[in-house]
Design an enzyme around this catalytic site. Sequence first.
Site, PDB file in Angstrom:
ATOM      1  N   GLY A  16       0.766  -1.243   0.000  1.00  0.00           N
ATOM      2  CA  GLY A  16       0.000   0.000   0.000  1.00  0.00           C
ATOM      3  C   GLY A  16       0.792   1.285   0.000  1.00  0.00           C
ATOM      4  O   GLY A  16       0.282   2.329   0.429  1.00  0.00           O
ATOM      5  N   LYS A  17       2.018   1.264  -0.491  1.00  0.00           N
ATOM      6  CA  LYS A  17       2.821   2.494  -0.523  1.00  0.00           C
ATOM      7  C   LYS A  17       2.144   3.586  -1.343  1.00  0.00           C
ATOM      8  O   LYS A  17       2.138   4.752  -0.948  1.00  0.00           O
ATOM      9  CB  LYS A  17       4.214   2.214  -1.104  1.00  0.00           C
ATOM     10  CG  LYS A  17       5.110   1.339  -0.261  1.00  0.00           C
ATOM     11  CD  LYS A  17       6.531   1.301  -0.808  1.00  0.00           C
ATOM     12  CE  LYS A  17       6.619   0.845  -2.253  1.00  0.00           C
ATOM     13  NZ  LYS A  17       6.147  -0.549  -2.450  1.00  0.00           N
ATOM     14  N   THR A  18       1.607   3.210  -2.501  1.00  0.00           N
ATOM     15  CA  THR A  18       0.985   4.214  -3.368  1.00  0.00           C
ATOM     16  C   THR A  18      -0.238   4.817  -2.701  1.00  0.00           C
ATOM     17  O   THR A  18      -0.412   6.047  -2.697  1.00  0.00           O
ATOM     18  CB  THR A  18       0.588   3.596  -4.716  1.00  0.00           C
ATOM     19  OG1 THR A  18       1.750   3.056  -5.353  1.00  0.00           O
ATOM     20  CG2 THR A  18      -0.038   4.642  -5.627  1.00  0.00           C
ATOM     21  N   LYS A  39       7.251   9.041  -8.561  1.00  0.00           N
ATOM     22  CA  LYS A  39       7.576   7.606  -8.604  1.00  0.00           C
ATOM     23  C   LYS A  39       8.786   7.485  -9.520  1.00  0.00           C
ATOM     24  O   LYS A  39       8.653   7.303 -10.741  1.00  0.00           O
ATOM     25  CB  LYS A  39       6.389   6.818  -9.154  1.00  0.00           C
ATOM     26  CG  LYS A  39       6.600   5.310  -9.239  1.00  0.00           C
ATOM     27  CD  LYS A  39       6.395   4.635  -7.912  1.00  0.00           C
ATOM     28  CE  LYS A  39       6.440   3.113  -8.074  1.00  0.00           C
ATOM     29  NZ  LYS A  39       6.340   2.423  -6.780  1.00  0.00           N
ATOM     30  N   SER A  43       7.957  -0.222 -12.674  1.00  0.00           N
ATOM     31  CA  SER A  43       7.848  -1.332 -13.624  1.00  0.00           C
ATOM     32  C   SER A  43       6.373  -1.695 -13.781  1.00  0.00           C
ATOM     33  O   SER A  43       5.514  -1.183 -13.073  1.00  0.00           O
ATOM     34  CB  SER A  43       8.673  -2.529 -13.143  1.00  0.00           C
ATOM     35  OG  SER A  43       8.318  -2.897 -11.828  1.00  0.00           O
ATOM     36  N   VAL A 119      10.242   1.725  -4.579  1.00  0.00           N
ATOM     37  CA  VAL A 119       9.830   0.477  -5.232  1.00  0.00           C
ATOM     38  C   VAL A 119       9.942  -0.671  -4.233  1.00  0.00           C
ATOM     39  O   VAL A 119      10.896  -0.734  -3.448  1.00  0.00           O
ATOM     40  CB  VAL A 119      10.693   0.170  -6.476  1.00  0.00           C
ATOM     41  CG1 VAL A 119      10.516   1.239  -7.530  1.00  0.00           C
ATOM     42  CG2 VAL A 119      12.173   0.047  -6.106  1.00  0.00           C
ATOM     43  N   GLY A 120       8.973  -1.576  -4.249  1.00  0.00           N
ATOM     44  CA  GLY A 120       9.046  -2.765  -3.406  1.00  0.00           C
ATOM     45  C   GLY A 120       9.375  -2.453  -1.963  1.00  0.00           C
ATOM     46  O   GLY A 120       8.916  -1.461  -1.397  1.00  0.00           O
ATOM     47  N   ASN A 177      -0.537  -0.084   7.794  1.00  0.00           N
ATOM     48  CA  ASN A 177      -1.583  -0.245   6.787  1.00  0.00           C
ATOM     49  C   ASN A 177      -2.071  -1.693   6.819  1.00  0.00           C
ATOM     50  O   ASN A 177      -1.297  -2.620   6.582  1.00  0.00           O
ATOM     51  CB  ASN A 177      -1.045   0.102   5.397  1.00  0.00           C
ATOM     52  CG  ASN A 177      -2.130   0.089   4.347  1.00  0.00           C
ATOM     53  OD1 ASN A 177      -3.274   0.447   4.606  1.00  0.00           O
ATOM     54  ND2 ASN A 177      -1.783  -0.316   3.137  1.00  0.00           N
ATOM     55  N   ASN A 213     -11.814   6.720  -2.016  1.00  0.00           N
ATOM     56  CA  ASN A 213     -11.045   7.930  -2.303  1.00  0.00           C
ATOM     57  C   ASN A 213     -10.032   8.155  -1.180  1.00  0.00           C
ATOM     58  O   ASN A 213     -10.422   8.283  -0.014  1.00  0.00           O
ATOM     59  CB  ASN A 213     -11.995   9.130  -2.407  1.00  0.00           C
ATOM     60  CG  ASN A 213     -11.280  10.402  -2.828  1.00  0.00           C
ATOM     61  OD1 ASN A 213     -10.056  10.515  -2.730  1.00  0.00           O
ATOM     62  ND2 ASN A 213     -12.038  11.369  -3.298  1.00  0.00           N
TER      63      ASN A 213
END
EC number: 6.3.3.3
Length: 226
Positions: A16-18, A39, A43, A119-120, A177, A213
Amino acid sequence: MSLSAFYVTGTDTGIGKTFVSCILLHMLRGRGQRAVGMKPVASGCTYSDTGWRNEDALALQAASDPTPAYDLINPYALPAAVAPEIAAIEAGVTVALEPLSAAFTQLRAQADVVVVEGVGGWATPLNATIDQATLVRALEIPVVLVVGLRLGCLNHARLSTTAIMADGLRCIGWIANTIDPHMARIEENLALLRQRLPIPYWGHLPHIPPGINPATLAARLHPQGD
């Protein structure tokens, strides 16, 4: 919150980073700050009329105000949905620090705060010579850790925090999270994490069904200093 930029990393991929980064962007915007996401390397991109695009980077762009050009948000958009180092090799692309630093500098000129999503997990490399720690040092920004609450989170969170600090970087906070809504003893695990992690706690997000949202969850996060 007086920070001008920070780097969001996680205990693993798919935690859930994004979504957390988008919530942070909405929180900052709600406080009257110009906040934009980035970002640097992504990938799993798909091709469109406007070029290669990544779903996470597009979400960050949508949560940003002002809205930066996509190429600034995501300088390296790689097709294969695999680790960035492998995706870059397959695409014949060499990830370099200079374009990333240049894009970051332009974003900082447009906004009060830049939220940079990694990333990751923390130890995921960008290429054979550049780790995420290398990038964070080059950008001279602190780190925020997203802890995915599921079985194994105590180990993953402690290892990630130790690694960030061992890299000589400042980890300014962590966010819980909930990944697995059926995880046993969530509150007990959360209490242990708050006891054991030597960094400030920024808040807990419940399990969120798709389509919510992120702006509606901004009040759940409380960065240090609030």
